[in-house]
Design an enzyme around this catalytic site. Sequence first.
Site, PDB file in Angstrom:
ATOM      1  N   VAL A  56     -20.957   0.972  -3.199  1.00  0.00           N
ATOM      2  CA  VAL A  56     -21.123  -0.284  -3.045  1.00  0.00           C
ATOM      3  C   VAL A  56     -22.264  -0.712  -2.268  1.00  0.00           C
ATOM      4  CG1 VAL A  56     -20.129  -2.114  -1.539  1.00  0.00           C
ATOM      5  CG2 VAL A  56     -18.686  -0.737  -2.593  1.00  0.00           C
ATOM      6  N   GLY A  68     -25.041   2.683   4.640  1.00  0.00           N
ATOM      7  CA  GLY A  68     -24.193   3.282   3.784  1.00  0.00           C
ATOM      8  C   GLY A  68     -24.731   2.922   2.395  1.00  0.00           C
ATOM      9  N   LYS A 127       0.887  -1.319  -0.098  1.00  0.00           N
ATOM     10  CA  LYS A 127       0.034  -0.049   0.018  1.00  0.00           C
ATOM     11  C   LYS A 127       0.832   1.257  -0.161  1.00  0.00           C
ATOM     12  CE  LYS A 127      -4.610   0.895   0.884  1.00  0.00           C
ATOM     13  NZ  LYS A 127      -5.785   0.236   0.319  1.00  0.00           N
ATOM     14  N   GLY A 132     -23.658   4.435  -0.662  1.00  0.00           N
ATOM     15  CA  GLY A 132     -22.691   5.018  -1.568  1.00  0.00           C
ATOM     16  C   GLY A 132     -22.703   3.929  -2.690  1.00  0.00           C
TER      17      GLY A 132
HETATM   18  P1  NAD Z   1     -18.912   5.663  -0.905  1.00  0.00           P
HETATM   19  O1  NAD Z   1     -18.183   6.884  -0.360  1.00  0.00           O
HETATM   20  O2  NAD Z   1     -19.239   5.764  -2.218  1.00  0.00           O
HETATM   21  O3  NAD Z   1     -20.043   5.304   0.042  1.00  0.00           O
HETATM   22  C1  NAD Z   1     -20.125   5.368   1.221  1.00  0.00           C
HETATM   23  C2  NAD Z   1     -21.383   6.058   1.953  1.00  0.00           C
HETATM   24  O4  NAD Z   1     -21.478   5.764   3.186  1.00  0.00           O
HETATM   25  C3  NAD Z   1     -21.540   7.221   1.421  1.00  0.00           C
HETATM   26  O5  NAD Z   1     -22.771   7.430   0.709  1.00  0.00           O
HETATM   27  C4  NAD Z   1     -21.570   8.121   2.911  1.00  0.00           C
HETATM   28  O6  NAD Z   1     -22.418   8.973   2.873  1.00  0.00           O
HETATM   29  C5  NAD Z   1     -22.005   6.789   3.583  1.00  0.00           C
HETATM   30  N1  NAD Z   1     -21.842   7.135   5.142  1.00  0.00           N
HETATM   31  C6  NAD Z   1     -20.915   7.886   5.810  1.00  0.00           C
HETATM   32  N2  NAD Z   1     -21.011   7.758   7.143  1.00  0.00           N
HETATM   33  C7  NAD Z   1     -22.140   7.126   7.416  1.00  0.00           C
HETATM   34  C8  NAD Z   1     -22.785   6.817   8.557  1.00  0.00           C
HETATM   35  N3  NAD Z   1     -22.322   7.032   9.841  1.00  0.00           N
HETATM   36  N4  NAD Z   1     -24.131   6.133   8.265  1.00  0.00           N
HETATM   37  C9  NAD Z   1     -24.564   5.876   6.982  1.00  0.00           C
HETATM   38  N5  NAD Z   1     -23.878   5.958   5.847  1.00  0.00           N
HETATM   39  C10 NAD Z   1     -22.865   6.704   5.927  1.00  0.00           C
HETATM   40  O7  NAD Z   1     -17.802   4.641  -0.688  1.00  0.00           O
HETATM   41  P2  NAD Z   1     -17.779   3.008  -1.370  1.00  0.00           P
HETATM   42  O8  NAD Z   1     -16.960   2.898  -2.426  1.00  0.00           O
HETATM   43  O9  NAD Z   1     -19.230   2.517  -1.626  1.00  0.00           O
HETATM   44  O10 NAD Z   1     -17.313   2.210  -0.117  1.00  0.00           O
HETATM   45  C11 NAD Z   1     -17.777   2.031   1.019  1.00  0.00           C
HETATM   46  C12 NAD Z   1     -16.887   0.875   1.736  1.00  0.00           C
HETATM   47  O11 NAD Z   1     -16.602  -0.232   1.258  1.00  0.00           O
HETATM   48  C13 NAD Z   1     -15.793   1.751   2.331  1.00  0.00           C
HETATM   49  O12 NAD Z   1     -15.347   1.173   3.922  1.00  0.00           O
HETATM   50  C14 NAD Z   1     -14.694   1.231   1.608  1.00  0.00           C
HETATM   51  O13 NAD Z   1     -13.465   1.026   2.006  1.00  0.00           O
HETATM   52  C15 NAD Z   1     -15.320  -0.332   1.268  1.00  0.00           C
HETATM   53  N6  NAD Z   1     -14.878  -1.154  -0.053  1.00  0.00           N
HETATM   54  C16 NAD Z   1     -15.157  -0.202  -1.228  1.00  0.00           C
HETATM   55  C17 NAD Z   1     -14.694  -0.940  -2.360  1.00  0.00           C
HETATM   56  C18 NAD Z   1     -15.054  -0.382  -3.884  1.00  0.00           C
HETATM   57  O14 NAD Z   1     -14.815  -1.032  -4.771  1.00  0.00           O
HETATM   58  N7  NAD Z   1     -15.687   0.726  -3.522  1.00  0.00           N
HETATM   59  C19 NAD Z   1     -13.827  -1.982  -2.255  1.00  0.00           C
HETATM   60  C20 NAD Z   1     -13.858  -2.685  -1.117  1.00  0.00           C
HETATM   61  C21 NAD Z   1     -14.185  -2.055   0.025  1.00  0.00           C
END
Ligand code: NAD
Length: 368
Positions: free
Chosen positions: A184, A180, A80, A182
């Site tokens: 994913v 959440g 990383k 977002g």
């Molecule tokens: P993202 O930023 O698109 O979505 C995260 C969402 O969580 C946002 O909409 C945000 O407003 C919401 N959020 C933040 N705090 C919150 C709370 N207290 N209560 C409810 N909602 C809340 O991110 P993402 O890409 O969807 O990733 C989500 C998680 O998955 C992260 O932990 C990330 O590290 C993990 N992840 C993502 C991927 C990927 O391919 N995007 C891969 C592996 C792991």
Amino acid sequence: MELFDQIGSMGHEKVLICSNPQVGLKAIIAVHNTVLGPGLGGCRMWPYESFDEAMMDALRLSRGMTYKAAATGLNLGGAKAVIIGDSKKDKTEELLRAFGRAVDSLGGLYITAEDVGMRMQDMEVILGETRWVTGVSEAHGGSGDPSPVTAYGVLQGVKAAVEWKFGGDDLSGKRVAIQGLGSVGRYLAENLIREGAHVVGTDVDAEAIEKAKQLGVEIVGIDEIVDVECDVFSPCALGASINPETIPRLKCAIVAGGANNQLADEQRDGQALTDRGILYAPDYVINAGGLINVYNELNGYNRERALLMTRHISDNVHRIFEVAKEQSVPTHVAANRLAENRIERMRNGLNVHQWSRFTGGRGMSTRS
Ligand code: NAD
């Protein structure tokens, strides 16, 4: 000397400190373990308050990538990078290219990708200096946004856990609470609804809520989500949402979500879930779809192959549950043991094909 002790105790192979004052680059590349293949892991740009904080993040995150790649059955090690700075103010083309040259200097030992504070466009700038970069757009031979594949992998993990707990992986009529919505979380909700599940969700962001409503997600308050009566609680926001405050409140049979580092304290909270009879599908195992996706860029990206490999997350989760049962340990311990065993076997010269069922029979080498 303390830093050497820290690096030694966590088992890192190499840590590169990159400084280029002309362009303001202060970065650390931590290569944890390359027994299984080159270390692939995202680059995080964050305004760390101190060098020590940045170093600890790089060391911890790179070790996490070793486990994720090993448990997923990929021929990848763990690494990383972190860049110290504010991605909104300090990110320039010169800085990204200087970082790209630092990546290149490792000759493929480290392969970079997006993480917090870095976007696909940044990877394409870095590509100007090194070929050891993934997460670029499809136009550049890359795989684009990993979120749909991550969500598809989480769906496989949810189905495996449902099958283990209820004796069949049919999701129709199952209730899933997503914290959440977002990238994913939203793609996961879409998949679950298609499979007939009832999805309850929450988010702090109004736009995310609006998009989820259009999919048919029932919205609840931010704090209420933990108390929702459901079959599966799915953390898809930030880390540490499974902790001593939330565990007693959970009314679910399974915790399975896409967020990284869901357990605030791995040992304590993993054990507490087990004690409550809640089945935990380890986060880094079921959210590996994104890593599988970028891994597939290394041999010429093919979406079908990436999805096929992602489907095998289900086999992986079943194996972890079996080991947890056989050895009477929490599922996160079983996942760690499987990952460590695989690395040890490879270190001792045994071959990767024992894990081939987890990679769809593909023993792909990334050392080309
Ligand atoms: P993202 O930023 O698109 O979505 C995260 C969402 O969580 C946002 O909409 C945000 O407003 C919401 N959020 C933040 N705090 C919150 C709370 N207290 N209560 C409810 N909602 C809340 O991110 P993402 O890409 O969807 O990733 C989500 C998680 O998955 C992260 O932990 C990330 O590290 C993990 N992840 C993502 C991927 C990927 O391919 N995007 C891969 C592996 C792991």
